[in-house]
Design a protein around this motif. Structure first.
Motif, PDB file in Angstrom:
ATOM      1  N   ARG A 113      -4.790  -5.225  18.815  1.00  0.00           N
ATOM      2  CA  ARG A 113      -3.904  -6.393  18.751  1.00  0.00           C
ATOM      3  C   ARG A 113      -3.493  -6.578  17.292  1.00  0.00           C
ATOM      4  NH1 ARG A 113      -4.183 -11.886  22.137  1.00  0.00           N
ATOM      5  NH2 ARG A 113      -4.410 -10.263  23.714  1.00  0.00           N
ATOM      6  N   VAL A 114      -2.171  -6.689  17.066  1.00  0.00           N
ATOM      7  CA  VAL A 114      -1.679  -6.750  15.696  1.00  0.00           C
ATOM      8  C   VAL A 114      -0.720  -7.922  15.518  1.00  0.00           C
ATOM      9  CG1 VAL A 114      -1.925  -4.256  15.322  1.00  0.00           C
ATOM     10  CG2 VAL A 114       0.244  -5.164  16.179  1.00  0.00           C
ATOM     11  N   ALA A 115      -0.729  -8.469  14.314  1.00  0.00           N
ATOM     12  CA  ALA A 115       0.301  -9.421  13.894  1.00  0.00           C
ATOM     13  C   ALA A 115       1.344  -8.649  13.101  1.00  0.00           C
ATOM     14  CB  ALA A 115      -0.311 -10.518  13.038  1.00  0.00           C
ATOM     15  N   HIS A 116       2.628  -9.087  13.192  1.00  0.00           N
ATOM     16  CA  HIS A 116       3.692  -8.381  12.485  1.00  0.00           C
ATOM     17  C   HIS A 116       4.736  -9.381  12.005  1.00  0.00           C
ATOM     18  CE1 HIS A 116       5.506  -8.810  16.480  1.00  0.00           C
ATOM     19  NE2 HIS A 116       4.484  -8.119  16.979  1.00  0.00           N
TER      20      HIS A 116
ATOM     21  N   LEU B 230     -10.993   3.976  10.541  1.00  0.00           N
ATOM     22  CA  LEU B 230     -10.426   3.286   9.383  1.00  0.00           C
ATOM     23  C   LEU B 230     -10.786   1.804   9.406  1.00  0.00           C
ATOM     24  CD1 LEU B 230      -6.790   4.759   9.410  1.00  0.00           C
ATOM     25  CD2 LEU B 230      -8.711   5.480   7.942  1.00  0.00           C
ATOM     26  N   ASP B 231     -10.781   1.163   8.246  1.00  0.00           N
ATOM     27  CA  ASP B 231     -10.956  -0.283   8.232  1.00  0.00           C
ATOM     28  C   ASP B 231      -9.658  -0.951   8.696  1.00  0.00           C
ATOM     29  OD1 ASP B 231      -9.126  -0.568   6.034  1.00  0.00           O
ATOM     30  OD2 ASP B 231     -10.744  -0.235   4.601  1.00  0.00           O
ATOM     31  N   GLY B 232      -9.716  -2.266   8.932  1.00  0.00           N
ATOM     32  CA  GLY B 232      -8.579  -2.970   9.505  1.00  0.00           C
ATOM     33  C   GLY B 232      -7.320  -2.881   8.675  1.00  0.00           C
ATOM     34  N   VAL B 233      -7.454  -2.974   7.358  1.00  0.00           N
ATOM     35  CA  VAL B 233      -6.281  -2.931   6.480  1.00  0.00           C
ATOM     36  C   VAL B 233      -5.615  -1.563   6.541  1.00  0.00           C
ATOM     37  CG1 VAL B 233      -5.498  -3.072   4.091  1.00  0.00           C
ATOM     38  CG2 VAL B 233      -7.178  -4.714   4.951  1.00  0.00           C
ATOM     39  N   ALA B 234      -6.428  -0.507   6.463  1.00  0.00           N
ATOM     40  CA  ALA B 234      -5.880   0.852   6.501  1.00  0.00           C
ATOM     41  C   ALA B 234      -5.258   1.157   7.857  1.00  0.00           C
ATOM     42  CB  ALA B 234      -6.975   1.858   6.174  1.00  0.00           C
ATOM     43  N   LEU B 235      -5.889   0.684   8.937  1.00  0.00           N
ATOM     44  CA  LEU B 235      -5.335   0.934  10.263  1.00  0.00           C
ATOM     45  C   LEU B 235      -4.007   0.192  10.442  1.00  0.00           C
ATOM     46  CD1 LEU B 235      -5.523   2.169  13.057  1.00  0.00           C
ATOM     47  CD2 LEU B 235      -6.920   0.212  13.773  1.00  0.00           C
ATOM     48  N   GLY B 236      -3.929  -1.042   9.963  1.00  0.00           N
ATOM     49  CA  GLY B 236      -2.675  -1.779  10.042  1.00  0.00           C
ATOM     50  C   GLY B 236      -1.555  -1.056   9.308  1.00  0.00           C
ATOM     51  N   ALA B 237      -1.864  -0.526   8.138  1.00  0.00           N
ATOM     52  CA  ALA B 237      -0.858   0.217   7.372  1.00  0.00           C
ATOM     53  C   ALA B 237      -0.436   1.479   8.110  1.00  0.00           C
ATOM     54  CB  ALA B 237      -1.412   0.568   5.992  1.00  0.00           C
ATOM     55  N   GLU B 238      -1.396   2.154   8.751  1.00  0.00           N
ATOM     56  CA  GLU B 238      -1.082   3.380   9.481  1.00  0.00           C
ATOM     57  C   GLU B 238      -0.221   3.081  10.708  1.00  0.00           C
ATOM     58  OE1 GLU B 238      -1.280   7.556  10.312  1.00  0.00           O
ATOM     59  OE2 GLU B 238      -1.512   6.304   8.520  1.00  0.00           O
TER      60      GLU B 238
ATOM     61  N   ARG C 156       9.338  -1.073  12.345  1.00  0.00           N
ATOM     62  CA  ARG C 156      10.373  -1.708  13.161  1.00  0.00           C
ATOM     63  C   ARG C 156      10.124  -3.203  13.350  1.00  0.00           C
ATOM     64  NH1 ARG C 156      10.367   3.562  15.450  1.00  0.00           N
ATOM     65  NH2 ARG C 156      12.487   4.353  15.823  1.00  0.00           N
ATOM     66  N   LEU C 157       8.858  -3.602  13.330  1.00  0.00           N
ATOM     67  CA  LEU C 157       8.519  -5.021  13.426  1.00  0.00           C
ATOM     68  C   LEU C 157       7.948  -5.543  12.103  1.00  0.00           C
ATOM     69  CD1 LEU C 157       6.894  -5.081  16.990  1.00  0.00           C
ATOM     70  CD2 LEU C 157       9.099  -6.058  16.318  1.00  0.00           C
ATOM     71  N   GLY C 158       8.164  -4.810  11.044  1.00  0.00           N
ATOM     72  CA  GLY C 158       7.622  -5.205   9.747  1.00  0.00           C
ATOM     73  C   GLY C 158       6.179  -4.784   9.599  1.00  0.00           C
ATOM     74  N   ALA C 159       5.539  -5.270   8.539  1.00  0.00           N
ATOM     75  CA  ALA C 159       4.150  -4.913   8.262  1.00  0.00           C
ATOM     76  C   ALA C 159       3.227  -5.460   9.345  1.00  0.00           C
ATOM     77  CB  ALA C 159       3.744  -5.452   6.901  1.00  0.00           C
ATOM     78  N   MET C 160       2.219  -4.679   9.691  1.00  0.00           N
ATOM     79  CA  MET C 160       1.274  -5.055  10.737  1.00  0.00           C
ATOM     80  C   MET C 160      -0.118  -5.274  10.156  1.00  0.00           C
ATOM     81  SD  MET C 160       2.267  -2.498  13.869  1.00  0.00           S
ATOM     82  CE  MET C 160       3.979  -2.280  14.375  1.00  0.00           C
ATOM     83  N   ALA C 161      -0.807  -6.265  10.715  1.00  0.00           N
ATOM     84  CA  ALA C 161      -2.198  -6.536  10.358  1.00  0.00           C
ATOM     85  C   ALA C 161      -3.025  -6.551  11.649  1.00  0.00           C
ATOM     86  CB  ALA C 161      -2.323  -7.878   9.638  1.00  0.00           C
ATOM     87  N   VAL C 162      -4.134  -5.851  11.663  1.00  0.00           N
ATOM     88  CA  VAL C 162      -4.967  -5.762  12.862  1.00  0.00           C
ATOM     89  C   VAL C 162      -5.732  -7.067  13.051  1.00  0.00           C
ATOM     90  CG1 VAL C 162      -6.903  -4.557  13.948  1.00  0.00           C
ATOM     91  CG2 VAL C 162      -5.163  -3.264  12.690  1.00  0.00           C
ATOM     92  N   LEU C 163      -5.582  -7.658  14.234  1.00  0.00           N
ATOM     93  CA  LEU C 163      -6.289  -8.895  14.575  1.00  0.00           C
ATOM     94  C   LEU C 163      -7.528  -8.639  15.418  1.00  0.00           C
ATOM     95  CD1 LEU C 163      -3.229 -11.127  15.590  1.00  0.00           C
ATOM     96  CD2 LEU C 163      -4.358 -10.986  13.355  1.00  0.00           C
ATOM     97  N   GLU C 164      -7.468  -7.600  16.258  1.00  0.00           N
ATOM     98  CA  GLU C 164      -8.591  -7.299  17.148  1.00  0.00           C
ATOM     99  C   GLU C 164      -8.544  -5.828  17.504  1.00  0.00           C
ATOM    100  OE1 GLU C 164     -10.990  -6.645  20.541  1.00  0.00           O
ATOM    101  OE2 GLU C 164      -8.803  -6.556  20.656  1.00  0.00           O
TER     102      GLU C 164
END
Length: 393
Positions: free
Chosen positions: A192-195, A241-249, A257-265
């Motif tokens: 689950r990601v925020a974008h 990967l940690d959450g930050v690295a996975l969000g970047a990947e 396409r939806l902007g930068a993503m951050a992993v929430l879950e």
């Protein structure tokens, strides 16, 4: 003299298909047992597994009938307004929407919320016994009864046993029913990601070269479920990967396409295997859900198909019970098998064909894919028919 059975129906597996089947038998006065290896506390409050289920209108109506839909928090139900398919580096997208402006294709609900709602609507059902935290070690059937042997030494008998115990079904093996089992060598990572950008209720499936990535819109306008499919070894590396690295990947792989993503879950990882049982029934036995047909998740048909098959079998049994006929008679079971095969075989075949076409990176396949998408886009009747199929399945 025939000995009395412990139950009328024994269901092995308390997942969505098993629970829906049991709930659809409410009011029949049948004695039902559900056996599951998970403890009751886990069945009552399933942990989040990351999977989002795209429910069609027909499935929603079925869950309403079973009393489960009413138990879902509206905040956990996300509208699916449109689905888009992208291929490779091209910007062209094939779009599927409802036949009328504003129509939903369906709704997205987390798998664990659906499981909890089905459990809550079923657990106190009259005539039902839950044997949670229980393992089975054998299943056999004869002309008069189905017998289930438990790990603790008990032996239970019933007029019918139903396997609802996953695509790797122990019941199916015990009944000596073969199956097409296709390990795909790929795994699915879900998170689950925020974008940054709003998803507008649009689901996107992008078949890139060497990867498939989907973004499923959730109820918050800037929160989605990211679903990435790659060879299993590559998924395992990403999951570490940690959450930050996975969000970047994930941001990079979806081309922002939806902007930068951050992993929430998450992430959660699922190795992909498809299955199709050679038979859905045996003497005094039947298979439902993934035990019968384990679909590739790419078209999101698996849950809906399993739900409808389970309810179809239950309706046939309820009718037989009402008229005091054998609830596990050969004709009844063959009717279920014929109906479920008619519903499942075309979907299973077409889904596998789609997966092969859009994960094949050979030059010929790369040429065919965009041609197929543009051909479909030029045929509005085809798009409308597919959209209606998505809404009704």
């Amino acid at each position: 003299m025939t000995m009395p059975h412990s139950y009328d129906v024994i269901i092995v597996g308390a997942g969505p298909a098993g629970l829906a089947f049991a709930r659809a038998l409410a009011g029949t006065r049948l004695r039902i047992a559900i056996i599951d290896q998970s403890p009751a506390a886990t069945l009552a409050a399933p942990p989040c597994d990351g999977r989002e289920i795209a429910l069609t209108h027909r499935s929603i109506a079925t869950l309403q009938r079973l009393g489960a839909w009413q138990r879902l928090d509206p905040a956990h139900i996300a509208p699916l307004r449109e689905a888009r398919v992208l291929n490779g580096e091209r910007s062209f997208a094939l779009s599927f929407a409802g036949p009328h402006e504003g129509d939903r294709l369906g709704s997205l609900v987390s798998n664990h919320h659906i499981r909890r709602a089905l459990f809550q609507s079923t657990v106190d059902q009259t005539g039902l016994t839950l044997l949670a935290g229980t393992n089975i070690r054998g299943v056999r059937t004869d002309a008069d009864a189905a017998t289930v042997l438990l790990d603790d030494g008990r032996s239970l008998s019933a007029r019918l046993v139903v396997g609802a115990d996953s695509r790797f079904s122990f019941v199916r093996r015990q009944l000596e029913i073969g199956a097409q089992v296709n390990p795909l060598g790929r795994s699915m990572l879900v998170a689950r990601v925020a974008h940054a950008a709003a998803h507008r209720g649009i689901a996107t499936e992008w078949f890139g070269h060497g990867q498939t990535i989907a973004m499923l819109p959730l109820n918050a306008p800037r929160v989605s479920s990211a679903v990435l499919t790659l060879p299993s070894a590559a998924i395992d590396r990403l999951a570490a990967l940690d959450g930050v690295a996975l969000g970047a990947e994930l941001t990079r792989r979806f081309r922002a396409r939806l902007g930068a993503m951050a992993v929430l879950e998450g992430p959660h990882v699922y190795p992909l295997t498809t299955t199709y049982a050679h038979r859905f029934v045996a003497r005094r036995a039947a298979l439902v859900g993934d035990a019968a047909v384990g679909m590739h998740p790419v078209t999101a048909h698996g849950f809906n198909l399993g739900l409808q098959g389970a309810v179809k079998l239950a309706d046939l049994i309820a009718e037989a019970a009402q008229h005091k006929r054998d609830i596990a008679g050969d004709i009844l079971l063959r009717r279920y098998e014929a109906a479920h095969r008619l519903a499942s075989a075309p979907l299973y075949a077409s889904t596998n064909l789609l997966v092969r076409l859009y994960t094949d990176d050979r030059p010929v396949a790369r040429i065919v894919r965009p041609l197929a998408l543009r051909a479909a886009a030029r045929l509005p009747m085809v798009r409308t028919a597919i959209a209606r199929r998505l809404m009704q399945q």
